[in-house]
Design a protein around this motif. Structure first.
Motif, short mmCIF file in Angstrom:
data_model
loop_
_atom_site.label_atom_id
_atom_site.label_comp_id
_atom_site.label_asym_id
_atom_site.label_seq_id
_atom_site.Cartn_x
_atom_site.Cartn_y
_atom_site.Cartn_z
N TRP A 49 0.81 -1.21 0.00
CA TRP A 49 0.00 0.00 0.00
C TRP A 49 0.85 1.26 0.00
CZ3 TRP A 49 -4.85 -0.37 -1.30
CH2 TRP A 49 -5.52 -1.58 -1.10
N ILE A 50 2.00 1.23 0.68
CA ILE A 50 2.87 2.41 0.70
C ILE A 50 3.40 2.70 -0.70
CG2 ILE A 50 5.08 3.32 1.54
CD1 ILE A 50 4.60 1.81 4.14
N GLN A 51 3.86 1.68 -1.38
CA GLN A 51 4.35 1.86 -2.74
C GLN A 51 3.26 2.38 -3.66
OE1 GLN A 51 6.03 -1.68 -4.45
NE2 GLN A 51 6.42 -0.74 -6.44
N ALA A 52 2.07 1.80 -3.58
CA ALA A 52 0.97 2.21 -4.43
C ALA A 52 0.58 3.66 -4.16
CB ALA A 52 -0.23 1.30 -4.21
N THR A 53 0.51 4.04 -2.89
CA THR A 53 0.11 5.40 -2.53
C THR A 53 1.13 6.42 -3.01
OG1 THR A 53 -1.09 4.60 -0.59
CG2 THR A 53 -0.47 6.93 -0.62
N LEU A 54 2.42 6.15 -2.77
CA LEU A 54 3.46 7.10 -3.16
C LEU A 54 3.53 7.26 -4.68
CD1 LEU A 54 6.36 6.24 -0.68
CD2 LEU A 54 4.87 8.24 -0.67
N LEU A 55 3.43 6.16 -5.41
CA LEU A 55 3.48 6.24 -6.86
C LEU A 55 2.27 6.97 -7.43
CD1 LEU A 55 4.87 2.71 -7.79
CD2 LEU A 55 6.03 4.90 -8.12
#
Length: 266
Positions: free
Chosen positions: A3-9
């Motif tokens: 979720w962190i990767q998806a949110t930041l991207l």
């Protein structure tokens, strides 16, 4: 993807798509720096759909008038209301569409390296500074001549090279043909609509043919976050650009380019 990767991207895509700092460069480089696996075609399509939804929502009234008047101009064979601007957006998209079809394989295979991105980030950042500092145009996007549309359209085709920034180079060209900062930005944002549709369509075809499993919850979050951040970015940028100019974005590009050279030139 977590979720962190998806949110930041998704936030990165939404914020950088319409700023003159290159969204493609950031989406390519963040996974490299963070040592993430590639986010995949499905997520790329999702965040571009989010950006598209944002720009359509922001310009919904203008787009409704442009669509209505464009249809009327086709039927009546004359300029009607906002049809001139609608034709400008359509014709301004032709060069990048042709260039994408011809050079897609070469660009994706040869021009996605960090040093290419570093170079284009600096070079076209300086071009943006030069155009903004030398030209004080006062025209709006409704006064575009066909020569102006061709110049901006050809500039947009160059933005297929990662790091160039589609928004940045179209704003640069808009400034050079005499548009005000706000008008150059507005025309750049309108040009983004068919370009995002074309790019998303090509990625969508690749996604369908790849036939890989998709995490729809991550896709939904990516689309929503990209749309929200892009809408806020467009609103804020158009509110301040006439006053602050392009210099803050030029400085950012120069710093980013220097960091990239430091990280990857060795």
């Amino acid at each position: 993807m977590d979720w962190i990767q998806a949110t930041l991207l998704a936030l990165l895509q939404g914020i950088t798509e319409f700023l003159p700092i290159s969204s493609s460069a950031h989406l390519i480089l963040l996974p490299v720096v963070a040592e993430w696996e590639d986010q995949g075609l499905a997520f790329d399509v999702a965040v571009h759909v989010g950006s598209l939804a944002a720009v359509v929502a922001y310009f919904r009234r203008e787009l409704a008038a442009m669509s209505r008047d464009w249809l009327a101009s086709v039927v009546q064979r004359r300029t009607v209301g906002e049809s001139r601007l609608a034709w400008a957006v359509l014709w301004g998209t032709v060069p990048v569409g042709l260039a994408g079809l011809i050079f897609k394989g070469f660009i994706e295979g040869e021009l996605r390296g960090p040093l290419v991105i570093a170079t284009t980030t600096v070079v076209f950042g300086l071009a943006l500074w030069w155009a903004d500092s030398r030209v004080r145009g006062k025209r709006d996007e409704h006064t575009l001549r066909w020569r102006d549309v061709l110049i901006v359209g050809l500039a947009q085709a160059i933005a297929l090279i990662p790091g160039t920034s589609r928004s940045g180079i179209t704003m640069t060209a808009g400034l050079l043909v005499g548009l005000s900062r706000e008008a150059a930005a507005r025309f750049s944002f309108l040009l983004a609509i068919p370009v995002i549709i074309l790019a998303g369509g090509l990625k969508g075809v690749d996604l369908v043919t790849a036939a890989r499993p998709v995490d729809w919850s991550v896709i939904a979050v990516g689309t929503a976050m990209s749309a929200a951040s892009a809408y806020l970015c467009i609103t804020a940028f158009l509110a301040v650009i006439q006053r602050i100019g392009m210099l803050p974005f030029v400085i950012y590009r120069l710093v980013l380019g220097a960091v990239l050279f430091a990280l990857f030139a060795g």
